[in-house]
Design an enzyme around this catalytic site. Structure first.
Site, short mmCIF file in Angstrom:
data_model
loop_
_atom_site.label_atom_id
_atom_site.label_comp_id
_atom_site.label_asym_id
_atom_site.label_seq_id
_atom_site.Cartn_x
_atom_site.Cartn_y
_atom_site.Cartn_z
N LYS A 76 -26.05 26.28 -9.54
CA LYS A 76 -27.35 25.67 -9.22
C LYS A 76 -27.21 24.14 -9.20
CE LYS A 76 -32.19 25.98 -10.83
NZ LYS A 76 -33.09 26.54 -11.88
N SER A 151 -37.01 29.29 -10.02
CA SER A 151 -36.47 28.20 -9.24
C SER A 151 -35.00 28.38 -8.84
CB SER A 151 -36.60 26.91 -10.05
OG SER A 151 -35.75 26.94 -11.17
N SER A 175 -37.08 31.23 -14.35
CA SER A 175 -36.31 30.80 -13.18
C SER A 175 -34.95 31.44 -12.98
CB SER A 175 -36.11 29.27 -13.23
OG SER A 175 -37.28 28.62 -12.84
#
Lengths: 485, 95
Positions: A76, A151, A175
């Protein structure tokens, strides 16, 4: 080895160790997949040259004693990576090149892995659909009109599309678990303090935790083992002996007590989620676990509490983006204050600005007691609910999300309905507990659905074991058609 | 309570974010719906509840007050949008 990339991390590790495939061949296979999957928009940055170099280095001098020997990994874009652009999905960090490496990624590299690229995410991890990213929304491999969750949406999308053998995300309110649920993958939010927050772009510091996202529970235990551990540089890092989750993985769950909280059956929840939950309960019961009805009475207040605590911490954390020391700077404005105001207005997207304003307001003079202090008190009640239940049970089983993946654009005009998607995941962050989302079935449209196992603080091994046993008996198979290449 | 446009502009000033006049209406609507949602907490009596300030059962560690790194000025300045050899440069603040 044409199908190496659709295998699990542990299978790939076997192939590397037995020299069935070289790290270079493996890396090339992923690069090819990534180049064919641009439509998914799951990558912000790729580091192919660096990855190929690292793969060759490994092949020349293989060290097969490591947890992640010769494995390329995309992560990420919230983890700072030395000399590789780190954006947090924001325009304000679009040109930011860290001169340091986050502890969690450094741990992965020290275990033999290397970087393949940086994955798209909601801006500053604020979102549940990956639609708030400055770099555009990410598409769920399950269907071209679906969000991948958020997310960590780039992470879930890339993993489900075989663009990385495993990945890591961060989870402040769901997330990791919600995108895992939306893509039929495994996601773990560890106990607060188990993985270092050092070098991760901060959102809400009392809630943020990094964790693995993988295809199987075994993979998840390998990744957790590699990334976790005490770090002096994080003041909330827990100082304890390192666990060997993968070696200790067991599928015998006979006699374990599984709590079923009545408050997780919410209004308007699709029947399919209820049925999935029933299926999960039956699987665990058939494996010899004992189901126990429990109550977490303050569940309903977790989301409102979260939407005070998280924005408050975010408004404080994001005060650092001022256009002076790093990141974007606006050229408009006649003085320093106007430069700040224009930089932040042009650099942040709408959702981030909304949350900074909420946070600033709830912390502002005259409102602090009514909002922030109130939320801290309710947070205490939420934690107590869990503490009391865990005196009676070993783990708690709930659905991961109140729905399957929704359509792109479906919730963007209604922030509260977007927030409600995290209704089952947020309480865990407020209480600092570990929770594992497992793929458990498909809805009638064929979209994946997940179940969540919540554990006691630092009891990751137990929820991984339950998850491992569940996975073997669930019969879930992720069969995503590769429509994008 | 409800947030009016003036209040929102004031909060935006505190947060150092300039707000586009054209967006104030939609921002007001969104923030009010969020606060309506948040204010469910008022249903709960929390008079006797201690606020939770740390989720860990440990107090924060302290360390010795020693310099552990240094001589990294170049690295620190590297990402600055405007700098000279030694300093970050900002618009003039003193006449």
């Amino acid at each position: 080895m044409s199908n190496i990339t659709n295998q699990s991390l542990s299978e790939i590790l076997e192939s590397i160790k037995s020299k069935k495939i070289s790290s270079l061949e493996l890396t090339q296979a992923y690069i090819k997949n990534i180049e064919n999957a641009k439509k998914l928009n799951s990558f912000v940055t790729t580091t192919f040259d660096q990855a190929l170099d690292n793969a060759k280095k490994f092949d020349n001098k293989p060290n097969n004693e490591q947890l992640l020997s010769g494995i390329p990994l995309a992560v990420k874009d919230l983890f700072c990576t030395e000399n590789v652009k780190t954006t947090a999905g924001s325009n304000i960090l679009n040109n930011f090149i860290p001169s340091y490496e986050s502890t969690v990624t450094k741990n992965l590299w020290n275990n033999g892995a290397f970087l393949l690229g940086k994955l798209n995410c909601d801006e500053f991890a604020m979102g549940s659909s990956n639609e708030t990213s400055f770099f555009g929304n990410v598409i769920n491999p399950v269907g071209d009109h679906l969000v991948p969750g958020g997310s960590s949406g780039g992470s879930s999308s890339a993993l489900a599309a075989d663009l990385t053998p495993a990945t890591i995300g961060t989870d402040t309110g769901g997330s990791i678990r919600q995108p895992a649920s939306f893509t039929g993958t495994v996601g773990l939010k560890p106990t607060y303090g188990l993985c270092s927050r050092w070098g991760i772009v901060a959102f809400a510091s009392s809630l943020d935790q990094a964790g693995p996202m993988t295809k199987t529970v075994n993979d998840c235990s390998i990744m957790l083992e590699a990334m976790s551990g005490f770090d002096e540089k994080d003041s909330t890092s827990i100082n304890k002996k390192k666990e060997t989750y993968s070696k200790n993985l067991k599928d015998n769950i006979k006699g374990l007590k599984i709590g079923i909280p009545k408050e997780y059956r919410v209004d308007n929840m699709p029947k399919e989620i209820d049925e999935l939950w029933e299926k999960g309960k039956k699987i665990l019961k058939d494996l010899g676990a004992q189901l126990i009805d429990i109550s977490l009475p303050h569940t309903k207040y977790a989301l409102p509490t979260y939407y005070i605590v998280a924005p408050a911490e975010a408004s404080s954390n994001l005060a650092r983006y001022d256009g002076v020391r790093y990141g974007y700077r606006s050229q408009k404005g006649k003085d320093l204050i106007e430069m700040y105001e224009n930089t932040r207005s042009e650099g942040f997207g709408d959702e981030v600005k909304r949350r900074i304003l909420i946070g600033t307001y709830v912390l502002s003079s005259g409102y602090y007691d009514a909002y922030y202090l109130k939320a801290q008190k309710v947070r205490q009640l939420i934690k107590k609910d869990f503490d009391e239940c865990f005196m009676k049970v070993d783990a708690i089983l709930t659905p991961s999300t109140p729905s399957s993946a929704f359509k792109i654009g479906e919730k963007t005009n209604d922030p509260v309905s977007m927030y409600l998607n995290d209704i089952f995941t947020v309480p865990v962050n407020l209480a600092g507990l570990p929770a594992l989302s497992l793929p458990a079935g498909l809805d009638k449209q064929g979209y994946p659905l997940g179940l969540q196992l919540i554990g006691k603080a630092l009891d990751e091994q137990k929820i991984l074991n339950i998850g491992y046993a569940f996975e073997k008996n669930c019969g879930y198979k992720n069969e995503i058609k590769k429509w994008w290449s | 309570m409800s947030l009016d446009k003036e209040k929102i502009k004031h909060v935006a000033k505190l947060a150092r974010i300039s707000v586009d006049e054209a967006k104030v209406d939609s921002l007001t609507k969104d923030l009010n719906s969020i606060f309506k949602f948040i204010e469910q907490l008022n249903e709960l009596n929390t008079d006797k509840v201690e606020p939770l300030t740390s989720i860990l059962n440990q107090s924060l560690r302290s360390r010795k007050d020693e310099i552990s790194d240094g001589k990294i000025r170049e690295k620190i300045l590297k990402n600055s949008p405007k700098k000279n050899e030694e300093f970050f440069v900002v618009p003039k603040v003193v006449e």
